[in-house]
Design an enzyme around this catalytic site. Structure first.
Site, PDB file in Angstrom:
ATOM      1  N   CYS A  90      -6.205  29.875  28.120  1.00 30.05           N
ATOM      2  CA  CYS A  90      -6.275  31.200  28.404  1.00 30.05           C
ATOM      3  C   CYS A  90      -6.969  31.917  27.000  1.00 30.05           C
ATOM      4  CB  CYS A  90      -4.916  31.909  28.469  1.00 30.05           C
ATOM      5  SG  CYS A  90      -4.769  33.539  28.179  1.00 30.05           S
ATOM      6  N   CYS A  93      -5.251  34.712  25.176  1.00 24.46           N
ATOM      7  CA  CYS A  93      -3.964  34.067  24.421  1.00 24.46           C
ATOM      8  C   CYS A  93      -4.638  33.651  23.070  1.00 24.46           C
ATOM      9  CB  CYS A  93      -3.388  33.110  25.217  1.00 24.46           C
ATOM     10  SG  CYS A  93      -2.877  33.399  26.885  1.00 24.46           S
TER      11      CYS A  93
END
Length: 334
Positions: A90, A93
């Site tokens: 991600c 993230c």
């Protein structure tokens, strides 16, 4: 709706972890197991001491699994715990996690950070109703609170931490923990490596977002993408700040009222889809726009397609909901 995250008192999705909370709050069994059970590395304070005054933890940043979450519930009765649901693949993230870790360190034991890998802990992902990542929540006294979805700039995340600490204090959770065997603060500061700087256009975008200058942030991310079309962090950043820019100055009530009044109004449905995405209601946003695609043509269809592609980058191209939505979009277009 402003770009400021909601306060804990108005957060979405209270999740039912009551059975876990009940177990966390049971009195210790005879034999005096440490808080969180055997092997947790958490040492309880001495009897009669101030709550949490002598509690030690292995780290202020804890990697938590479905099996070890019991430890975190116990700790959240002493200090508030920020929960970061993330994944290795991600991009957003990777932008957010360093900010969370830095702020957790700055609060020096008044808050903990629990990191949950979404790929390997499906029970926690379901419990926190994490429809996309990163998803950030909090635990206060064993009770969960949703905070925000997606990567935010440091200034906004800091505001969220302050709100969580204020809510924790109101609920009598205002202890402090120490790291077992931690070096003195000045020694830690001297030994810490300098954080890796962001690329220039990324940093300029972050600075602009913190000042509320979304137009400049959008231009900086576009410049970064022009220089490197494979810069996925810039692509995701552009999607995030574009969403903030579109919602800035609008209220949720007005957006939903316009969408209800004009079910075939593409612009109204795009706006309410933005609202759904910002609240983590990914399936609702996808379904709303995908239902419209076969009913319109020309510029309106292209607007729907472009917005969906933007959402795909924002949520993550490997997310199963994105894979399914991309397939459905291709079927509708071709």
């Amino acid at each position: 709706m402003t770009n400021v995250p909601p306060t804990p008192s108005g957060l979405r999705g209270a999740v039912d972890l009551s059975s876990l909370v009940d177990r966390a709050q049971r009195p210790p069994q005879p034999g005096g197991a440490a808080a969180g059970g055997p092997g947790s590395g958490v040492a309880a304070g001495a009897p009669g001491s101030e709550t949490g005054a002598d509690l030690t933890v292995p780290s202020l940043v804890l990697d938590v699994t479905d099996q070890t979450f019991q430890d975190v519930l116990q700790l959240s009765t002493i200090v508030p715990v920020i929960v970061d649901i993330w994944a290795e693949w991600c991009g957003p993230c990777k932008q957010l996690s360093p900010i969370l870790e830095q702020l957790t360190a700055e609060y020096d034991g008044r808050v903990l950070l629990a990191k949950v890998d979404a790929d390997t802990n499906p029970q926690l992902v379901q419990a926190f109703q994490a429809q996309s990542i990163p998803t950030v929540a909090a635990l206060i006294g064993g009770r969960p609170l949703g905070l925000f979805v997606g990567a935010l700039p440091e200034a906004q995340v800091r505001d969220v931490y302050e709100q969580v600490l204020a809510a924790a204090a109101e609920n009598g959770v205002s202890g402090r923990v120490t790291v077992d065997g931690a070096a003195p603060a000045d020694a830690v500061e001297q030994g810490e490596p300098e954080p890796e700087p962001l690329p220039p256009h990324h940093q300029a975008a972050y600075d602009a977002i913190e000042q509320g200058d979304y137009a400049t942030a959008i231009q900086e991310y576009k410049t970064a993408i022009a220089q490197d079309p494979h810069d996925q962090m810039a692509v995701a950043g552009l999607a995030q700040v574009s969403l903030l820019d579109r919602l800035n100055g609008r209220t949720a009530d007005d957006i939903r009222a316009a969408a209800a009044a004009g079910p075939s109004d593409v612009q109204a449905q795009l706006a309410v889809a933005d609202l759904d995405i910002s609240g983590g209601h990914v399936d609702d946003a996808f379904g709303r726009l995908l239902d419209l695609v076969p009913t319109v043509f020309g510029d309106e269809r292209e607007a729907l397609r472009a917005r969906l592609v933007e959402y795909f980058e924002l949520i993550g191209t490997e997310d199963p909901r994105v894979v399914a939505a991309r397939r459905r979009l291709a079927s509708a277009l071709y």
